[in-house]
Write an enzyme that holds these catalytic residues in place. Structure first.
Site, mmCIF file in Angstrom:
data_model
loop_
_atom_site.group_PDB
_atom_site.id
_atom_site.type_symbol
_atom_site.label_atom_id
_atom_site.label_comp_id
_atom_site.label_asym_id
_atom_site.label_seq_id
_atom_site.Cartn_x
_atom_site.Cartn_y
_atom_site.Cartn_z
ATOM 1 N N LYS A 23 59.645 -15.689 -52.308
ATOM 2 C CA LYS A 23 60.004 -16.585 -53.419
ATOM 3 C C LYS A 23 61.419 -17.140 -53.244
ATOM 4 O O LYS A 23 61.622 -18.352 -53.323
ATOM 5 C CB LYS A 23 59.915 -15.807 -54.738
ATOM 6 N N ASN A 24 62.383 -16.256 -53.041
ATOM 7 C CA ASN A 24 63.768 -16.726 -53.069
ATOM 8 C C ASN A 24 64.131 -17.576 -51.852
ATOM 9 O O ASN A 24 65.110 -18.324 -51.886
ATOM 10 C CB ASN A 24 64.740 -15.550 -53.245
ATOM 11 N N CYS A 118 65.317 -16.680 -65.216
ATOM 12 C CA CYS A 118 65.325 -15.325 -65.768
ATOM 13 C C CYS A 118 66.590 -15.040 -66.555
ATOM 14 O O CYS A 118 67.693 -15.323 -66.097
ATOM 15 C CB CYS A 118 65.257 -14.311 -64.634
ATOM 16 N N ARG A 124 74.787 -15.830 -66.476
ATOM 17 C CA ARG A 124 74.447 -16.200 -65.094
ATOM 18 C C ARG A 124 75.174 -17.501 -64.769
ATOM 19 O O ARG A 124 74.580 -18.570 -64.760
ATOM 20 C CB ARG A 124 72.935 -16.330 -64.903
ATOM 21 N N ASP A 309 66.962 -6.719 -57.519
ATOM 22 C CA ASP A 309 65.622 -7.171 -57.902
ATOM 23 C C ASP A 309 64.559 -6.075 -57.751
ATOM 24 O O ASP A 309 63.394 -6.306 -58.077
ATOM 25 C CB ASP A 309 65.215 -8.401 -57.072
ATOM 26 N N ARG A 402 55.826 -16.179 -62.342
ATOM 27 C CA ARG A 402 56.886 -16.953 -61.691
ATOM 28 C C ARG A 402 57.126 -16.462 -60.265
ATOM 29 O O ARG A 402 57.582 -17.230 -59.420
ATOM 30 C CB ARG A 402 58.203 -16.814 -62.467
#
Ligand code: UD1
Length: 432
Positions: A23-24, A118, A124, A309, A402
């Site tokens: 994903k990232n 998120c 953030r 994570d 997600r």
């Protein structure tokens, strides 16, 4: 109708799971394709909401996006333009901030809606991204309504940038901005996560000159333009780690396939301390547990440290250890314990004080209705449901979707009793 995931726990997991693309990495590489005047063919694309949203954003800027098969997409950004930016889509997704670096690089101008994503319960910020762009020669204005406008009227010039905090997003965004800048940019105190290396490898495959990704000094020599090509996204370290944590919590034995072993070492070291057996092969790992779980302490840190994570997922087996208390210290985010209230509903005994959580072992977790408060918190709820006695229902699963490709199907295939359920407005429930 609201969808939820319902799990009847207490069954060990046995079988094989294939890991999807990261994903990232994908949420950065998809917008990075907009740097290329030509066609980028991206393979190993995960079927997750955040990546589909990035593809929509890229399409919103005028790129043509075509799936060749379910995991391969071709993006042609030859004719992208800034006339109708897809602001509403950007606002939904934190990683839409990569659009700033990309557009600044290609057009010397970017206007984007402040990113969402998120919410871990703390701030953030993206100040380091902005500081990096400004060092390269851009000016920034925050506009009413939550818009950021970044512009480099005289183009971007390579410079040395020292990141005060190790930041994945700032490292990648500055890298994106610098690929077409004039001269050399050096990012010091850069993040070293696998997805940083993947983005650099993608950019280099398209003609960029990025060296040192994976170390804390990254050098980017600006080139005039990038060309099209093919690239395969790396497997998802955190998805693999989540299934490793799941089988550690439930017991059983899983062969987790399509992984890069060295990306998982920081996770498996902790699982072994907790009583799991971990055996690596070329591109797969077998994780098994049959004996008791043991307590351990975890501190999250930037890569190669233990990933933040994975913190919520590991908290679940730590609730079920044979002895005493385990301590988790969050070393990346201000706080990341919103999932704890949900685990308490299942009988967990966890005390949080700032960045530290003390987890006292309990004999069992019991099924309960819980919420996915964010992506990895949602993964922790699923693991808790698998390990608990009785039935757990997880609500707000949009967070899970997600970042996890087909999590329900993958777990069903290894023996979990897990399914989607929809609550109809009349109160009736339907199994999906
Ligand atoms: C990325 C990951 C996220 C992961 C995090 C840390 C993506 C899409 N998301 O998030 O899943 O939890 O890395 O591994 O890749 N910071 C600042 N100023 C900034 C930017 C960050 O102070 O401008 C601070 C943050 O508050 C945090 C730390 O730096 O304390 C690390 O954040 P960062 O690595 O930037 O996280 P993200 O890239 O947002």
């Amino acid at each position: 109708m609201s969808r939820k995931i319902v799990i009847r726990g207490g069954k060990p997991l046995f079988g094989e799971i294939n890991i999807s693309g990261a994903k990232n990495a994908a949420v950065a590489i998809v917008p990075a394709a907009m740097l290329v005047e030509g066609v980028c063919r991206l393979e190993n694309i995960p079927n997750i909401v955040d990546v589909m949203a990035q593809l929509e954003i890229v399409r919103g800027f005028g790129a043509s996006v075509r799936f060749v098969n379910p995991t391969t997409v071709e993006i042609d950004s030859t004719h992208i333009n800034l006339s109708h930016p897809p602001f509403e889509l950007m606002r939904k997704l934190r990683a839409s901030y990569y659009t700033i670096g990309v557009l600044l690089s290609r057009f010397h101008r970017a206007e984007v809606a402040m990113p969402g994503g998120c919410n871990f319960g703390g701030a953030r910020p993206i100040d380091l991204h902005i500081k990096g762009f400004e060092t390269l020669g851009a000016e920034t204005a925050i506009r009413e309504g939550g818009f950021i406008c970044v512009e480099a009227k005289n183009g971007l010039k390579g410079r040395n940038i020292f990141l005060d905090v190790v930041s994945v997003g700032a490292t990648m965004n500055i890298m994106l901005a610098a690929v077409l800048a004039e001269g050399q940019t050096v990012i010091e105190n850069a993040a070293k996560e696998p997805h940083i290396v993947d983005l650099a490898n993608f950019l280099n495959a398209m003609g960029a000159e990025v060296r040192g990704a994976g170390t804390d000094v990254i050098k980017i020599v600006g080139v005039e333009k990038l060309h099209g090509g093919s690239y395969t996204i790396i497997p998802d370290q955190i998805e693999a780690g989540t299934y490793m944590a799941a089988v550690t919590a439930t017991g059983g034995s899983l062969l987790i396939k399509n992984i890069i072993p060295r990306h998982l070492e920081c996770i498996s070291a902790k699982l072994v301390e907790m009583g799991a057996e971990v055996e690596y092969f070329d591109d797969s790992v077998r994780v098994s547990r049959s004996g008791p779980l043991h307590k351990t302490n975890i501190k999250t840190l930037p890569y190669p440290g233990f990933p933040t994570d994975m913190q919520p997922q590991l908290a679940v087996p730590l609730c079920l250890t044979e002895e005493g208390a385990s301590v988790i210290t969050e070393g990346v985010w201000e706080s990341r314990y919103r999932y704890v209230d949900e685990l308490r509903k299942m009988g967990a005994d966890i005390h949080v004080d700032g960045k530290v959580a003390v987890i006292n072992s309990v004999p069992r977790l019991s099924g309960a209705p819980v919420k996915a408060s964010d992506l990895r918190a949602g993964a922790a709820m699923i693991i808790a449901g698998l390990a608990a006695t009785g039935e757990t229902s997880v609500e707000e699963i949009v967070h899970i979707e997600r970042g996890y490709d087909n999590i329900v199907g993958k777990l069903q295939a290894v023996g979990a009793d897990i399914r989607y359920m929809e609550d109809a407005p009349d109160g009736a429930a339907r199994v999906g």
